[in-house]
Design an enzyme around this catalytic site. Structure first.
Site, mmCIF file in Angstrom:
data_model
loop_
_atom_site.group_PDB
_atom_site.id
_atom_site.type_symbol
_atom_site.label_atom_id
_atom_site.label_comp_id
_atom_site.label_asym_id
_atom_site.label_seq_id
_atom_site.Cartn_x
_atom_site.Cartn_y
_atom_site.Cartn_z
ATOM 1 N N LYS A 1 -4.901 9.032 3.982
ATOM 2 C CA LYS A 1 -4.190 8.162 3.037
ATOM 3 C C LYS A 1 -5.035 6.928 2.747
ATOM 4 C CE LYS A 1 0.278 9.916 4.486
ATOM 5 N NZ LYS A 1 1.367 9.856 5.467
ATOM 6 N N GLN B 1 4.328 5.779 9.405
ATOM 7 C CA GLN B 1 4.055 7.201 9.666
ATOM 8 C C GLN B 1 5.053 7.755 10.687
ATOM 9 O OE1 GLN B 1 1.614 9.161 8.126
ATOM 10 N NE2 GLN B 1 2.615 10.837 9.195
ATOM 11 N N ASP C 1 7.463 5.838 0.706
ATOM 12 C CA ASP C 1 7.860 7.166 1.210
ATOM 13 C C ASP C 1 9.161 7.632 0.554
ATOM 14 O OD1 ASP C 1 6.299 8.654 2.895
ATOM 15 O OD2 ASP C 1 6.904 7.597 4.721
#
Ligand code: NAD
Length: 298
Positions: free
Chosen positions: A55, A99, A122
């Site tokens: 990422k 994460q 997200d």
């Protein structure tokens, strides 16, 4: 013999991230700084570390600013809360991604709900879940893997109106938001899960079959309707003795070799949905930054 067209998620994702380079430059011109993505990694799960690294690499390639906050696996919930509070308050940070999974001493729901919904790249915050459920896509930040899955189906089939999309899996991060997004594309949507009766027959009725289960090669060739579009979200590491002792490989939730003899279109694993997830994350980061600063780009 039929051979499905493989949907090249890697190439499509590269096209999206390439287009973001110019948009990032235009944004920077307007605001004075590029969009900034902050990723929080707690612990040393090797798969998570690889995702976070990828990422960061993609963000930098596009021209975004990329920040990584790393905490040890025994970090307390308070430590994670403090980091998220700091990133929420920092006006130079446009996107925050924590994460998952988090270590068990940290309440995942609590952390998800703590992230500022306008920075929630997200798309997991209840506010964004609600916006998606209400069909307010223009206000929501949309979960990346489902968004990428829908884009791949559109690449293959064009307009999805009226098609029957069967989603196998009802998780909050993939199955449920994928169902909402296919609904927004005017599909007729069925969500299947571990308690669904006669899953193979249901799957055989799908024009678009999405597998998001986490069971290696569970979807067999004879579960696929001839000509269907198969989107394989699963990422499973399995033993690969054919590559040598102790070797492993990645496979999806679909038996690719068998399904590609029946399907019209199919995504490979790796190289299908995976790269799209990162591309959508980058798109969300730009979208979040533009909204926060009232920037519109043509
Ligand atoms: P999850 O474990 O949260 O959910 C799995 C779902 O599958 C559940 O809803 C369950 O009801 C259903 N299920 C389990 N066994 C079943 C069965 N026998 N028959 C029918 N349904 C069954 O998983 P998740 O987080 O949604 O992830 C699913 C898969 O997608 C995993 O392999 C994961 O690694 C992968 N994934 C990939 C990406 C990507 O970027 N490509 C992103 C997220 C997840």
């Amino acid at each position: 013999m039929n051979q499905a067209e493989t949907i090249d998620g890697k190439a499509i994702a590269a096209r999206i991230t390439d287009a973001l380079v110019g948009k990032c430059a235009a944004y920077k011109n307007a605001v004075g700084a590029p969009p900034c993505l902050a990723v929080v990694l707690v612990g040393d799960d090797p798969a998570s570390a690889v995702y976070v690294r990828n990422k960061g690499k993609t963000a930098k390639k596009i021209g975004f600013q990329s920040i990584q906050e790393t905490l040890p696996g025994d970090a307390s919930e308070r430590d994670v809360v403090d980091i998220v509070d700091k990133l929420n308050a920092d006006k130079t940070v446009n996107g925050i991604l924590v994460q998952l999974p988090l270590p068990q001493q940290v309440d995942e729901d609590k952390i998800i709900e703590l992230v500022d919904p306008e920075k929630d790249v997200d798309g997991f915050h209840p506010i964004n879940v609600g916006r998606l459920g209400a069909g307010a896509l223009e206000k929501a930040l949309i979960p990346c893997t489902p968004a990428g899955s829908v884009l791949l189906a559109k690449e293959a089939l064009g307009d999805l109106t009226g098609r029957h999309a069967v989603i196998i899996g009802r998780s909050n991060i993939v199955g449920k938001p994928a169902a909402q997004l296919f609904l927004a594309e005017n599909c007729t949507v069925t969500i299947a899960h571990s308690r669904t009766r006669d899953l193979p027959a249901l799957a055989r009725d799908a024009d678009i079959l999405v597998a998001a289960v986490g069971r290696p090669e569970m979807v067999k060739g004879d579960w696929v309707k001839p000509g269907a579009c198969v989107i394989d979200v699963g990422i499973n590491r399995v033993d690969a003795p054919e590559k040598g002792a102790g070797k492993t490989k990645l496979v999806g939730d679909v038996d690719f070799a068998a399904a590609s003899k029946i399907a019209g279109f199919i995504t490979p694993v790796p190289g299908g949905v995976g790269p799209m997830t990162i591309a959508m994350l980058m798109q969300n980061t730009l979208t979040a930054a533009m909204r926060q600063n009232g920037v519109t780009l043509d």
